[in-house]
Design a protein around this motif. Structure first.
Motif, PDB file in Angstrom:
ATOM      1  N   ASN A 106       0.741  -1.137   0.188  1.00  0.00           N
ATOM      2  CA  ASN A 106      -0.027  -0.030  -0.024  1.00  0.00           C
ATOM      3  C   ASN A 106       0.970   1.287  -0.084  1.00  0.00           C
ATOM      4  O   ASN A 106       0.549   2.269  -0.895  1.00  0.00           O
ATOM      5  CB  ASN A 106      -0.896   0.071   1.354  1.00  0.00           C
ATOM      6  CG  ASN A 106      -2.310  -0.641   0.912  1.00  0.00           C
ATOM      7  OD1 ASN A 106      -3.069  -0.065   0.362  1.00  0.00           O
ATOM      8  ND2 ASN A 106      -2.448  -1.924   1.328  1.00  0.00           N
ATOM      9  N   LEU A 107       1.989   1.130   0.741  1.00  0.00           N
ATOM     10  CA  LEU A 107       2.889   2.488   0.603  1.00  0.00           C
ATOM     11  C   LEU A 107       3.401   2.609  -0.577  1.00  0.00           C
ATOM     12  O   LEU A 107       3.435   3.769  -1.317  1.00  0.00           O
ATOM     13  CB  LEU A 107       3.872   2.263   1.844  1.00  0.00           C
ATOM     14  CG  LEU A 107       5.049   3.194   1.838  1.00  0.00           C
ATOM     15  CD1 LEU A 107       4.396   4.642   2.335  1.00  0.00           C
ATOM     16  CD2 LEU A 107       6.059   2.876   2.982  1.00  0.00           C
ATOM     17  N   ALA A 108       3.984   1.587  -1.418  1.00  0.00           N
ATOM     18  CA  ALA A 108       4.528   1.647  -2.698  1.00  0.00           C
ATOM     19  C   ALA A 108       3.481   2.219  -3.581  1.00  0.00           C
ATOM     20  O   ALA A 108       3.662   2.972  -4.503  1.00  0.00           O
ATOM     21  CB  ALA A 108       5.018   0.427  -2.996  1.00  0.00           C
ATOM     22  N   GLN A 109       2.216   1.571  -3.316  1.00  0.00           N
ATOM     23  CA  GLN A 109       1.130   1.819  -4.197  1.00  0.00           C
ATOM     24  C   GLN A 109       0.592   3.189  -4.266  1.00  0.00           C
ATOM     25  O   GLN A 109       0.033   3.955  -5.183  1.00  0.00           O
ATOM     26  CB  GLN A 109       0.086   0.672  -4.205  1.00  0.00           C
ATOM     27  CG  GLN A 109       0.185  -0.477  -5.017  1.00  0.00           C
ATOM     28  CD  GLN A 109      -0.238  -0.291  -6.446  1.00  0.00           C
ATOM     29  OE1 GLN A 109      -0.370   0.424  -6.851  1.00  0.00           O
ATOM     30  NE2 GLN A 109       0.057  -1.647  -7.044  1.00  0.00           N
ATOM     31  N   ALA A 110       0.935   4.014  -3.023  1.00  0.00           N
ATOM     32  CA  ALA A 110       0.516   5.247  -2.780  1.00  0.00           C
ATOM     33  C   ALA A 110       1.244   6.487  -3.849  1.00  0.00           C
ATOM     34  O   ALA A 110       0.755   7.282  -3.886  1.00  0.00           O
ATOM     35  CB  ALA A 110       0.944   5.871  -1.393  1.00  0.00           C
TER      36      ALA A 110
ATOM     37  N   PHE B 172      -6.827  -2.035  -4.981  1.00  0.00           N
ATOM     38  CA  PHE B 172      -5.788  -2.756  -5.798  1.00  0.00           C
ATOM     39  C   PHE B 172      -4.818  -3.588  -4.803  1.00  0.00           C
ATOM     40  O   PHE B 172      -4.584  -4.719  -5.100  1.00  0.00           O
ATOM     41  CB  PHE B 172      -5.239  -1.924  -6.918  1.00  0.00           C
ATOM     42  CG  PHE B 172      -4.271  -2.611  -7.778  1.00  0.00           C
ATOM     43  CD1 PHE B 172      -4.807  -3.398  -8.946  1.00  0.00           C
ATOM     44  CD2 PHE B 172      -2.904  -2.804  -7.750  1.00  0.00           C
ATOM     45  CE1 PHE B 172      -4.032  -4.096  -9.994  1.00  0.00           C
ATOM     46  CE2 PHE B 172      -2.187  -3.741  -8.486  1.00  0.00           C
ATOM     47  CZ  PHE B 172      -2.696  -4.163  -9.492  1.00  0.00           C
ATOM     48  N   PRO B 173      -3.921  -2.643  -4.440  1.00  0.00           N
ATOM     49  CA  PRO B 173      -2.859  -3.278  -3.369  1.00  0.00           C
ATOM     50  C   PRO B 173      -3.413  -3.928  -2.467  1.00  0.00           C
ATOM     51  O   PRO B 173      -2.792  -5.264  -1.985  1.00  0.00           O
ATOM     52  CB  PRO B 173      -2.031  -2.065  -2.994  1.00  0.00           C
ATOM     53  CG  PRO B 173      -3.153  -1.151  -2.825  1.00  0.00           C
ATOM     54  CD  PRO B 173      -4.029  -1.233  -4.132  1.00  0.00           C
TER      55      PRO B 173
ATOM     56  N   PHE C  77     -12.498  -7.212 -11.548  1.00  0.00           N
ATOM     57  CA  PHE C  77     -13.631  -6.227 -11.491  1.00  0.00           C
ATOM     58  C   PHE C  77     -12.940  -4.744 -11.013  1.00  0.00           C
ATOM     59  O   PHE C  77     -13.750  -3.875 -11.402  1.00  0.00           O
ATOM     60  CB  PHE C  77     -14.723  -7.005 -10.647  1.00  0.00           C
ATOM     61  CG  PHE C  77     -15.653  -7.793 -11.375  1.00  0.00           C
ATOM     62  CD1 PHE C  77     -16.660  -7.456 -12.073  1.00  0.00           C
ATOM     63  CD2 PHE C  77     -15.378  -9.101 -11.315  1.00  0.00           C
ATOM     64  CE1 PHE C  77     -17.522  -8.299 -12.900  1.00  0.00           C
ATOM     65  CE2 PHE C  77     -16.181 -10.022 -12.029  1.00  0.00           C
ATOM     66  CZ  PHE C  77     -17.173  -9.582 -12.708  1.00  0.00           C
ATOM     67  N   TYR C  78     -12.117  -4.867  -9.928  1.00  0.00           N
ATOM     68  CA  TYR C  78     -11.843  -3.525  -9.553  1.00  0.00           C
ATOM     69  C   TYR C  78     -11.164  -2.737 -10.724  1.00  0.00           C
ATOM     70  O   TYR C  78     -11.290  -1.386 -10.866  1.00  0.00           O
ATOM     71  CB  TYR C  78     -10.657  -3.714  -8.503  1.00  0.00           C
ATOM     72  CG  TYR C  78     -10.008  -2.641  -8.153  1.00  0.00           C
ATOM     73  CD1 TYR C  78     -10.707  -1.475  -7.751  1.00  0.00           C
ATOM     74  CD2 TYR C  78      -8.776  -2.458  -8.834  1.00  0.00           C
ATOM     75  CE1 TYR C  78     -10.204  -0.257  -7.474  1.00  0.00           C
ATOM     76  CE2 TYR C  78      -8.058  -0.932  -8.520  1.00  0.00           C
ATOM     77  CZ  TYR C  78      -8.613  -0.144  -8.083  1.00  0.00           C
ATOM     78  OH  TYR C  78      -8.442   1.229  -7.738  1.00  0.00           O
ATOM     79  N   VAL C  79     -10.187  -3.477 -11.512  1.00  0.00           N
ATOM     80  CA  VAL C  79      -9.464  -2.783 -12.498  1.00  0.00           C
ATOM     81  C   VAL C  79     -10.628  -2.134 -13.430  1.00  0.00           C
ATOM     82  O   VAL C  79     -10.360  -0.875 -14.131  1.00  0.00           O
ATOM     83  CB  VAL C  79      -8.523  -3.571 -13.334  1.00  0.00           C
ATOM     84  CG1 VAL C  79      -7.895  -2.866 -14.653  1.00  0.00           C
ATOM     85  CG2 VAL C  79      -7.305  -3.945 -12.404  1.00  0.00           C
ATOM     86  N   GLY C  80     -11.440  -2.941 -14.094  1.00  0.00           N
ATOM     87  CA  GLY C  80     -12.661  -2.540 -14.749  1.00  0.00           C
ATOM     88  C   GLY C  80     -13.319  -1.158 -14.119  1.00  0.00           C
ATOM     89  O   GLY C  80     -13.459  -0.470 -14.745  1.00  0.00           O
ATOM     90  N   ALA C  81     -13.563  -1.438 -12.840  1.00  0.00           N
ATOM     91  CA  ALA C  81     -14.392  -0.257 -12.187  1.00  0.00           C
ATOM     92  C   ALA C  81     -13.424   1.212 -12.306  1.00  0.00           C
ATOM     93  O   ALA C  81     -13.980   2.165 -12.540  1.00  0.00           O
ATOM     94  CB  ALA C  81     -14.760  -0.505 -10.610  1.00  0.00           C
TER      95      ALA C  81
END
Length: 436
Positions: free
Chosen positions: A144-148, A356-357, A253-257
């Motif tokens: 989550n930190l990297a994805q921030a 996502f993360p 489904f998340y990526v699509g949303a």
């Protein structure tokens, strides 16, 4: 429960910083490209459905290259995978030069496809690498930190799209362009393609510089791993874990949303600003993109907030809570047909910030060496960005449905996606029992 484990151990600080920079780079690529659906639709005088071929090839590249990338990094190393990704990313960006010279739509689609084959390598390599840079108990927080830093790149991409592309394109909409002579239309198209291509060529140069820096940097020895390519054994191990394969579905489904909310906010806001404020198509698109930037700012802020909350709330529970919030805001976007609906659409980004993360970390926790192929499955799920936006674009092109604006009705598709994600979050902490 509060943990005293370090998120990143000291020996991994430099690699963590360098690999985290790649998260920003692919965020830039994703979010300079989402507004290009509307831009290409205008430039080539196509409907929204025609413009979404950008999304089909863009996210199709992720699906096509995910497992080849996993084989590659399994045989060589995470660093090699990252370098391959950066090389393909730069190549795709520089292909905008011949695409612009040709002046047709399809060469741009080829450039996008090559570029996202590189992004697939980057994500397949970088995400599990980040997971392994410390204790297993802090893996989700670390990711989550990297994805921030991904939304920082996304914000930059949105700003560049708005300031250096959308604001400089010819403001005439489809109806006005249809009235131009063939010679006039070609002049306007050539002008617009020059503007659209320049930022991609510039980012190609930046990627080459990052490639050289990482090439010359010594990475930790433990990124090197077994070269055994027993795919079937790895897949059998992965498919024994419901938390993993359900995570792949949730990620799809998340990526699509995410793509739908960040792409079609332009069409959503454009309708409001044209019908209720009398703006031109070009000005309305710019105004809507400004709201998209606000949405990304919310996403960024809430990414840090949610990373902090993960110290106290189980990942699956927080994932479910935010999914419920996204469902409620999606209903607002559907049934409120004025600026309030746009506010709801902006708010969805705050709810998406964790997803996502967290799905990624939940699905891959404890997978060990199988995480390389597991990561490929999760990255391949990005193909949700190919067909789900296409479905939404088909709805939008109908203009009205049951006397309602079709663009509002189309957000039923993201709503369904958030229901699926919420179910995964619920199952994670009730059935699969997952806690950091």
């Amino acid at each position: 429960m509060r943990t005293k484990e370090k998120i990143v151990q000291a020996e991994y600080i430099l690699p963590f910083v360098l690999i985290t920079s790649c998260f920003a780079l692919w965020g830039f690529a994703n979010d300079i490209t989402n507004p290009m659906v509307e831009a290409f639709s205008r430039i080539f005088n196509m409907g929204v459905g025609g413009g979404t071929w950008v999304q089909v090839v863009f996210y199709g590249g992720y699906g096509a290259m995910a497992f080849p990338a996993a084989f590659y990094i399994r045989k060589y190393s995470y660093k090699s995978g990252i370098l391959m990704g950066l090389g393909l990313y730069a190549t795709g960006a520089l292909l905008f030069i011949p695409a612009n010279a040709i002046g047709q739509y399809y060469p741009f689609l080829i450039a996008y496809f090559v570029m996202t084959c590189g992004l697939s390598f980057l994500e397949t390599s970088a995400n599990p690498y980040i997971l392994f840079m410390g204790a297993d108990k802090t893996a989700t927080r670390r990711l989550n930190l990297a994805q921030a830093f991904n939304p920082m790149g996304s914000l930059t991409g949105m700003f560049v799209a708005k300031t250096f592309i959308q604001a400089r394109l010819d403001p005439r909409g489809a109806e006005e362009r249809a009235l131009l002579s063939p010679e006039q239309f070609e002049t306007v198209k050539s002008h617009d393609l020059d503007i659209l291509s320049s930022p991609y060529v510039a980012i190609g140069g930046v990627i080459i510089a990052v490639f050289l820096i990482i090439l010359l940097t010594k990475m930790p020895r433990n990124e090197e791993s077994s070269h055994d390519l027993n795919l079937w054994e790895a897949l059998k191990n992965l498919l024994r874990v419901p938390r993993y394969y359900e995570g792949v579905v949730a990620q799809l489904f998340y990526v699509g949303a995410q793509i739908m909310c960040w792409t079609f906010i332009v069409q959503y806001g454009q309708r409001i600003f044209m019908e209720q404020f009398g703006m031109t198509a070009g000005d309305a698109a710019q105004k809507a993109q400004a709201y998209n930037i606000v949405a990304m700012a919310c996403f960024l802020v809430f990414r840090f907030i949610c990373t902090f909350l993960l110290k106290y709330i189980r990942p699956g529970r927080l994932l479910m809570i935010l999914s419920v919030g996204a469902i409620a805001l999606s209903l607002g976007a559907i049934f409120l047909h004025d600026i309030r609906g746009l506010y709801c659409l902006v708010g969805i980004s705050a709810c998406m910030s964790l997803m996502f993360p967290t799905i990624y970390g939940i699905a891959l926790r404890g997978m060990g060496e199988d995480a390389k192929f597991g990561a490929a499955g999760l990255i391949m799920s990005i193909v949700g960005g190919t067909f789900l936006p296409k479905i939404q674009a088909y709805i939008i092109d109908r203009e009205t449905i049951l006397s309602l604006p079709a663009v509002n009705v189309s957000f039923l598709i993201p709503l369904i996606c958030f229901v699926v994600i919420g179910i995964y979050g619920y199952r994670t902490f009730t059935i699969h029992y997952y806690a950091d």
